[in-house]
Scaffold this motif. Structure first.
Motif, short mmCIF file in Angstrom:
data_model
loop_
_atom_site.label_atom_id
_atom_site.label_comp_id
_atom_site.label_asym_id
_atom_site.label_seq_id
_atom_site.Cartn_x
_atom_site.Cartn_y
_atom_site.Cartn_z
N PRO A 149 -86.20 -102.38 43.59
CA PRO A 149 -86.43 -102.74 42.18
C PRO A 149 -87.72 -102.15 41.63
O PRO A 149 -87.77 -101.72 40.48
CB PRO A 149 -86.48 -104.28 42.22
CG PRO A 149 -85.62 -104.65 43.38
CD PRO A 149 -85.88 -103.58 44.40
N GLU A 150 -88.76 -102.11 42.47
CA GLU A 150 -90.05 -101.56 42.02
C GLU A 150 -89.93 -100.06 41.74
O GLU A 150 -90.45 -99.56 40.73
CB GLU A 150 -91.12 -101.81 43.08
CG GLU A 150 -91.47 -103.28 43.32
CD GLU A 150 -90.40 -104.02 44.10
OE1 GLU A 150 -90.32 -105.27 43.97
OE2 GLU A 150 -89.63 -103.37 44.85
N GLN A 153 -88.00 -99.38 38.48
CA GLN A 153 -88.82 -99.53 37.27
C GLN A 153 -89.55 -98.24 36.95
O GLN A 153 -89.68 -97.86 35.78
CB GLN A 153 -89.84 -100.67 37.47
CG GLN A 153 -89.26 -102.06 37.36
CD GLN A 153 -89.00 -102.46 35.91
OE1 GLN A 153 -89.27 -101.73 34.99
NE2 GLN A 153 -88.48 -103.67 35.73
N ARG A 154 -90.01 -97.53 37.98
CA ARG A 154 -90.73 -96.28 37.76
C ARG A 154 -89.79 -95.14 37.39
O ARG A 154 -90.18 -94.22 36.67
CB ARG A 154 -91.54 -95.91 39.00
CG ARG A 154 -92.65 -96.90 39.34
CD ARG A 154 -93.62 -96.34 40.35
NE ARG A 154 -92.99 -96.11 41.64
CZ ARG A 154 -92.95 -97.02 42.61
NH1 ARG A 154 -93.47 -98.23 42.41
NH2 ARG A 154 -92.37 -96.76 43.77
N GLU A 162 -80.13 -97.40 32.35
CA GLU A 162 -81.14 -97.43 33.39
C GLU A 162 -82.26 -98.40 33.05
O GLU A 162 -82.74 -99.14 33.92
CB GLU A 162 -81.71 -96.02 33.63
CG GLU A 162 -80.75 -95.06 34.31
CD GLU A 162 -81.41 -93.76 34.69
OE1 GLU A 162 -82.63 -93.62 34.45
OE2 GLU A 162 -80.71 -92.89 35.23
N VAL A 163 -82.68 -98.39 31.81
CA VAL A 163 -83.75 -99.30 31.39
C VAL A 163 -83.31 -100.76 31.55
O VAL A 163 -84.04 -101.59 32.09
CB VAL A 163 -84.17 -99.02 29.93
CG1 VAL A 163 -85.13 -100.10 29.44
CG2 VAL A 163 -84.81 -97.64 29.82
N ALA A 166 -83.03 -101.57 35.30
CA ALA A 166 -84.34 -101.73 35.92
C ALA A 166 -84.97 -103.07 35.54
O ALA A 166 -85.67 -103.70 36.35
CB ALA A 166 -85.25 -100.58 35.49
N ASN A 167 -84.71 -103.52 34.33
CA ASN A 167 -85.29 -104.79 33.86
C ASN A 167 -84.69 -106.00 34.56
O ASN A 167 -85.35 -107.04 34.66
CB ASN A 167 -85.13 -104.92 32.34
CG ASN A 167 -86.05 -103.97 31.59
OD1 ASN A 167 -87.08 -103.54 32.10
ND2 ASN A 167 -85.67 -103.64 30.36
N TYR A 169 -82.91 -105.77 37.69
CA TYR A 169 -82.68 -105.53 39.13
C TYR A 169 -83.44 -106.55 39.99
O TYR A 169 -82.85 -107.20 40.87
CB TYR A 169 -83.11 -104.09 39.45
CG TYR A 169 -82.80 -103.58 40.84
CD1 TYR A 169 -82.12 -104.33 41.79
CD2 TYR A 169 -83.18 -102.28 41.19
CE1 TYR A 169 -81.85 -103.82 43.05
CE2 TYR A 169 -82.91 -101.76 42.45
CZ TYR A 169 -82.26 -102.54 43.38
OH TYR A 169 -82.00 -102.03 44.63
#
Length: 224
Positions: A149-150, A153-154, A162-163, A166-167, A169
């Motif tokens: 998850p980290e 985010q990157r 994807e955004v 990532a938010n 996950y």
């Protein structure tokens, strides 16, 4: 061994290190694997418990087992692992359950369960599965590439799916862990995580599985 051609025989008898066999469909790749299992046990004296063969489907695993039992008796093959990637991952996960952050008796979420969790986290409309499916698939893709998850985010840039993925996950991971559950991708993702984080566990499995034979290797993803 008499049924093998010279190159197949060479592949069976090579045990000094990693070996990649490139061959077309129907050329006997599975036969090479099953004969290599017999060669390792009968000729090289390797105990069956130190050998694992993995493939993609339960049907393929059954067929491989049947071929092995045609040439070796049940006592000789005791402890031999022939399974799918997910079954092997499940076996590792059950044995290393504490290190994985789960507890014994964990539940496996099927794709519908995973979709439900993602929908709840996105607060998505029940009548619109499109965005939910896309976000769930993106999380699945990240897990199959061993992306945390980290890291996600990157990596997420301007792509809306994807955004959004990532938010949620990290929230998704916390949710299923709180339920003492794993999803199907976790059967591959979590054993990888455990092996990377705990050198003693990695060393134990390296000692146990000394010969790993992979059918259809070209189709594997990072997690496999």
């Amino acid at each position: 061994m008499s049924r093998l051609n010279p190159r197949q025989k060479e592949a069976v008898e090579y045990i000094s290190g990693p070996l990649l066999v490139l061959a077309g469909a129907g050329s006997g790749k599975t036969s090479v694997i099953t004969r290599k299992i017999a060669y390792l046990i009968e000729t090289c004296g390797i105990e069956a418990r130190h050998i694992a063969a993995v493939t993609f489907t339960n049907k393929a695993a059954r067929e491989m087992k049947e071929r092995v039992t045609e040439s070796l008796d049940s006592e000789t093959t005791k402890g031999l692992t022939i399974s799918t990637f997910h079954s092997l991952g499940m076996a590792i996960l059950r044995e290393e359950i504490e290190a994985s952050g789960r507890k014994a008796g964990f539940t496996i979420f099927d794709p519908q369960d995973s979709l439900f969790v993602v929908r709840e986290l996105l607060k998505a409309d029940l009548d619109d599965n499109g965005p939910v499916d896309r976000v769930r698939n993106q999380i699945s893709n990240w897990k199959n590439e061993l992306i945390s998850p980290e890291q996600a985010q990157r990596l997420a840039m301007t792509n809306p799916t994807e955004v959004a993925a990532a938010n949620v996950y990290a929230q998704y991971e916390r949710y299923i862990q709180a339920c003492n559950a794993v999803d199907l991708d976790d059967l591959l993702y979590l054993p990888n995580e455990v092996m990377r984080k705990f050198s003693n566990i990695r060393a134990k499995w390296q000692d146990r599985v000394r010969f790993l034979l992979v059918d259809e290797y070209q189709d594997t993803n990072a997690a496999q």
